[in-house]
Structures are given as structure tokens and as C-alpha cells.
Design a protein around this motif. Sequence first.
Motif, PDB file in Angstrom:
ATOM      1  N   GLY A 180     -47.689  -8.313  17.527  1.00 13.99           N
ATOM      2  CA  GLY A 180     -46.779  -8.910  18.274  1.00 13.99           C
ATOM      3  C   GLY A 180     -45.460  -8.371  18.512  1.00 13.99           C
ATOM      4  O   GLY A 180     -45.283  -6.926  18.684  1.00 13.99           O
ATOM      5  N   SER A 181     -44.305  -9.114  18.964  1.00 11.15           N
ATOM      6  CA  SER A 181     -43.092  -8.279  19.017  1.00 11.15           C
ATOM      7  C   SER A 181     -42.112  -8.198  17.942  1.00 11.15           C
ATOM      8  O   SER A 181     -41.951  -9.121  17.335  1.00 11.15           O
ATOM      9  N   VAL A 182     -41.417  -7.076  17.760  1.00  4.32           N
ATOM     10  CA  VAL A 182     -40.514  -6.884  16.788  1.00  4.32           C
ATOM     11  C   VAL A 182     -39.216  -7.621  16.858  1.00  4.32           C
ATOM     12  O   VAL A 182     -38.594  -7.571  17.962  1.00  4.32           O
ATOM     13  N   GLU A 183     -38.983  -8.494  15.872  1.00  4.55           N
ATOM     14  CA  GLU A 183     -37.955  -9.392  16.000  1.00  4.55           C
ATOM     15  C   GLU A 183     -36.681  -8.730  15.123  1.00  4.55           C
ATOM     16  O   GLU A 183     -35.375  -8.967  15.782  1.00  4.55           O
ATOM     17  N   SER A 184     -36.500  -7.988  14.310  1.00  6.14           N
ATOM     18  CA  SER A 184     -35.532  -7.312  13.367  1.00  6.14           C
ATOM     19  C   SER A 184     -36.100  -6.267  12.534  1.00  6.14           C
ATOM     20  O   SER A 184     -37.281  -6.501  11.898  1.00  6.14           O
ATOM     21  N   ILE A 185     -35.366  -5.183  12.157  1.00  7.06           N
ATOM     22  CA  ILE A 185     -35.620  -4.350  11.207  1.00  7.06           C
ATOM     23  C   ILE A 185     -34.606  -4.235  10.358  1.00  7.06           C
ATOM     24  O   ILE A 185     -33.408  -3.843  10.412  1.00  7.06           O
TER      25      ILE A 185
END
Length: 280
Positions: A138-143
Motif C-alpha cells: 500500500g501507500s505510506v501515509e505517515s512515519i
Amino acid sequence: MELSYETIQTIQGKAVEMVFEVGPVLLKAIILLLVGRWVIKFLLRMLNKALLRYEIDQSLATFFTSFLNAILWVMLLISVATTLGMEMTSFVAIIGAAGLAIGLALQGSLANFAGGVLILIFKPFRVGETIEAQGTLGSVESIDILYTKVRNFDNRVVTIPNGALANNSIINLSQKPTRRVDISVGVAYGTDLKKTRKVVLETLKKDERIHAEPEPVMKFIGFGDSSLDLTIRCWTDAADLWPVYWDNMETLKEAFEANDIEIPFPQRDVNHYYPEGKKE
């Protein structure tokens, strides 16, 4: 037992004295806590604006903001405790003991914190990129400080510990601008492979999203149970990977049908043997 009038008066006097002695300190601590909370929110808001203005990497900005928020809250709580009259030496000793106990209890969280630092230093992925890790695509939303949030393509959000990400393989699907499209297809035994290759390459050439370099190829890769197995490879922009795959699967089927190239299905030959000869 009934209390005497003098005793009641003494208790009331002590209570009033305590209120006037402790009340201002308690009120001061509450005001400090409320004002400090507002100041922390204000500072973080200003920090976010500054990071956005200077185009700081979003992954680093989120991590730094979360870390600073934790530090500011610790400082605020120390200030409130000092205002309430707690000696700094005792408070530091309590924090040290509590820190040791918490550190032992939260070894996994400390590993996640270290993993987050490593991710931000070496940047195996950034916010907005598509990754495959820990069984999630999936797509990285936050770190954040301890965890990374990844949004699947069916809109589910998966929270992955940073320690696991930092210590295991990560496939970054967005780091390179181009991707290779692999299409597997089978044709019937007896099919002219040179003709099939010509049909395939001419069909792919009509799709403007497919790059001319490296040029598309079709290779014969094996003998299947009911088919000659082929692999078709071409290159396109990363964003066009799945549209190119889906569209050309349909286009190739139509091209095969138009050129009398048979796409086989599993078949079995069944033979009957009669020990006493063929029955009428």
C-alpha cells in the motif's frame, strides 16, 4: 463521640490555613499546565508551518514533530511538579527509576523508536510512496515515532512497527520512475511462434504508454500441459503499470482471435482398452 466546639474551630482554622497555603500553589500549577498545553500546541503549529515553508521531507517533519511534542510535555510536567513543591532531585530520581522500569517493559517500543530513526536517516521509503513489507502492500501515509501507517488499495490502514520495517526486507514500488509489465500467456501446440511474436509486438506498439526503449519482447519459456507458455515484457511509467497490464491483456486476446491464434484450455485424452477386444 461529639467533637467540642474548640476542636471544630481548630479543624476549621487548619482547613482555612491549608486552603490559603495550598490553594495558590495548586491554582498556579493548573494555570501553568493549561498555558503550557496551549504553548505546546502553538509551537508545534508554528513548527509545522516552518517545515512546510522550507519543504522539509514530510516523513522527517512528522517524526520530528512527534518527538518534540513528547519532549515538551515532559518538560511541562517537570515544571508543574516543581511548582507543586516537589524537589527537583527527588523528581529526577523518580523519573530515572520510572524510566528504567519503563525501558525494561517497553523494549519493543524502544526498538521501534530506533527503527524510526533509521528509516528517516536511510530513507528506504517516504510518505506517499508505495511499498510492500510485512505482508502489506500500500501507500505510506505517515512515519511516526514508533509506527508507520500504510493504506492498502482497498482503503484499509495498516499500522506497522518501525522496528519490524527497519530489520526486514522492504520492496519500494515508487522509487524508480519506470516499471516492467510482465504478461504470461499460453498458445496451443502447433502455433507458429514467429507469427505470434509479430502479432504481440505490433499490438503493444499501438499503446503509447509502453516505452520504445527498452523495447517490448516475447519469449517462449516452456512446454505446458496444454500450451506453449510465453512471457511478454514491456516497460512503462510506474503510474501506468496496472492500466497497461489490464488493457493489453484484453487487447492481446482480441488480437489472437483476429489472427486465428488459439488460446488453449486444459484437455485430456481418454483411451479405453478392452482385454477381450473391442465391443460392438
